[in-house]
Design an enzyme around this catalytic site. Structure first.
Site, PDB file in Angstrom:
ATOM      1  N   GLU A  40    -109.374  19.366  -2.727  1.00  0.00           N
ATOM      2  CA  GLU A  40    -110.530  19.996  -2.949  1.00  0.00           C
ATOM      3  C   GLU A  40    -110.927  19.729  -4.656  1.00  0.00           C
ATOM      4  O   GLU A  40    -110.035  19.818  -5.192  1.00  0.00           O
ATOM      5  CB  GLU A  40    -111.482  21.249  -2.277  1.00  0.00           C
ATOM      6  CG  GLU A  40    -112.356  21.537  -3.215  1.00  0.00           C
ATOM      7  CD  GLU A  40    -113.071  22.788  -2.476  1.00  0.00           C
ATOM      8  OE1 GLU A  40    -112.078  24.021  -2.173  1.00  0.00           O
ATOM      9  OE2 GLU A  40    -114.474  22.913  -1.938  1.00  0.00           O
ATOM     10  N   LYS A 119    -120.058  18.730   1.776  1.00  0.00           N
ATOM     11  CA  LYS A 119    -119.581  20.181   2.521  1.00  0.00           C
ATOM     12  C   LYS A 119    -120.865  20.530   3.119  1.00  0.00           C
ATOM     13  O   LYS A 119    -121.681  21.211   1.978  1.00  0.00           O
ATOM     14  CB  LYS A 119    -118.085  20.927   1.369  1.00  0.00           C
ATOM     15  CG  LYS A 119    -118.106  22.182   1.511  1.00  0.00           C
ATOM     16  CD  LYS A 119    -117.862  22.202   0.299  1.00  0.00           C
ATOM     17  CE  LYS A 119    -116.991  23.849   0.685  1.00  0.00           C
ATOM     18  NZ  LYS A 119    -116.079  24.778  -0.806  1.00  0.00           N
ATOM     19  N   CYS A 154    -112.226  22.773   2.853  1.00  0.00           N
ATOM     20  CA  CYS A 154    -111.904  24.493   1.997  1.00  0.00           C
ATOM     21  C   CYS A 154    -112.534  25.215   3.046  1.00  0.00           C
ATOM     22  O   CYS A 154    -112.121  26.180   4.544  1.00  0.00           O
ATOM     23  CB  CYS A 154    -112.250  24.945   0.737  1.00  0.00           C
ATOM     24  SG  CYS A 154    -111.850  25.657   0.349  1.00  0.00           S
TER      25      CYS A 154
HETATM   26  O1  LIG Z   1    -113.333  31.738   1.961  1.00  0.00           O
HETATM   27  C1  LIG Z   1    -111.971  31.019   1.170  1.00  0.00           C
HETATM   28  O2  LIG Z   1    -111.784  32.312   1.216  1.00  0.00           O
HETATM   29  C2  LIG Z   1    -112.372  30.292   0.049  1.00  0.00           C
HETATM   30  C3  LIG Z   1    -113.086  28.619   0.100  1.00  0.00           C
HETATM   31  C4  LIG Z   1    -112.819  28.295  -1.498  1.00  0.00           C
HETATM   32  O3  LIG Z   1    -112.457  28.767  -1.693  1.00  0.00           O
HETATM   33  C5  LIG Z   1    -113.939  27.218  -1.056  1.00  0.00           C
HETATM   34  O4  LIG Z   1    -114.584  26.401   0.127  1.00  0.00           O
HETATM   35  O5  LIG Z   1    -114.313  26.591  -2.453  1.00  0.00           O
END
Ligand SMILES: O=C(O)CCC(=O)C(=O)O
Length: 272
Positions: A40, A119, A154
């Site tokens: 990402e 996303k 993510c």
């Molecule tokens: O859910 C998490 O602990 C991390 C999510 C995250 O860092 C993101 O989506 O950029």
């Protein structure tokens, strides 16, 4: 089917341009793989909020150009991770910039854009991505020879209903680019395995290494099979994880242990 996950080091000492060139070379070196996966927001870093606006690009911007060429040169399917996308302004809105999205791009081996996924679940609660970026609205799958990819990014990993929706849309292999922090690494590994087990699907989850905006990254990219077995897991530094997958294992697992057929809730047509 050979998949290579490139766990890219994202540190502030390297400019976006030089990282883009370095990553394009790494993709070219994966010739012979079927699918290459990037993390990402690897151009900026997922936590470098202040650089999202400065480095935002349209879908057909410099990362698109570099990754399309690299995919074609290597002759691979390339899930190019995600970029901070600056969308065109709404035709009805006042003049100005369009919204930002955290958008993943997939290229075919001829370098054509096969899919883009914005996303859906933005991370940060009341700051960062959650306030700077818009939320995607569409589930996206991509048909490759042998398997159908389901796209998630993510924080999406924490929302099982997204993955169930992707299964209903035909997904057999989830690809999850991430910039997951080291602090919650245990959740990353647990959730990647959970999404594989509950959906009887492959999970290819590709994170970043390094530290950006003061947030040490977990690394630990992971490939999980439809039975929940971990086929490969990276360490915390920059690393390439190469794994051979058997796409037929998804159908075989779903047939041998047909739990997905016992679903009762959330179906358009209830079974009982
Ligand atoms: O859910 C998490 O602990 C991390 C999510 C995250 O860092 C993101 O989506 O950029």
């Amino acid at each position: 089917m050979r998949a290579s996950l490139l766990q890219i080091g994202v540190d502030e000492g390297e400019s976006v341009d030089s990282r883009r060139r370095r990553v394009a070379s790494l993709v070219r070196e994966q010739a012979g793989a079927d699918l290459v996966v990037l993390p990402e927001l690897w151009t900026t870093g997922a936590f470098a909020y202040e650089s999202f606006t400065a480095e935002a690009e349209p879908l057909d911007g410099p990362t698109h150009e570099a990754m399309a060429e690299a995919a074609a040169d290597a002759g691979v399917w390339l899930h190019a991770g995600s970029i901070p996308e600056r969308a065109a302004p709404d035709s009805g809105s006042a003049a100005g910039e369009g919204p930002l999205y955290n958008t993943s791009l997939v290229f075919s081996p001829s370098g054509d854009l096969a899919a883009a996924y914005r996303k859906i679940h933005r991370f940060g609660f009341d700051k960062g991505e959650a306030v700077l970026m818009g939320a995607g609205a569409d589930l996206v799958t991509v048909r490759l020879p042998g398997t159908t990819l389901g796209m998630a990014t993510c924080y999406d990993l924490r929302f099982p209903e997204l993955f169930r929706g992707l299964v209903d849309a035909g997904a057999e292999t989830f690809v999850v680019p991430a910039g997951w922090p080291e602090r919650r690494r245990a959740h990353w590994t647990l959730l990647a395995r959970a999404r594989a087990v509950e959906n009887q699907a492959y999970v290819l989850a590709c994170g970043t290494a390094g530290t950006h905006a003061g947030v040490p990254q977990a690394g630990h990219s992971i490939v999980v099979d439809p039975w929940g077995e971990v086929l490969a897991e990276a360490g915390s530094g920059e690393e390439i994880l190469t794994v051979d997958l058997d796409p037929a294992k998804v159908a075989a697992t779903r047939e041998q242990f047909p739990a997905l057929k016992d679903r009762l809730l959330g179906l358009e047509t209830p079974r009982r």
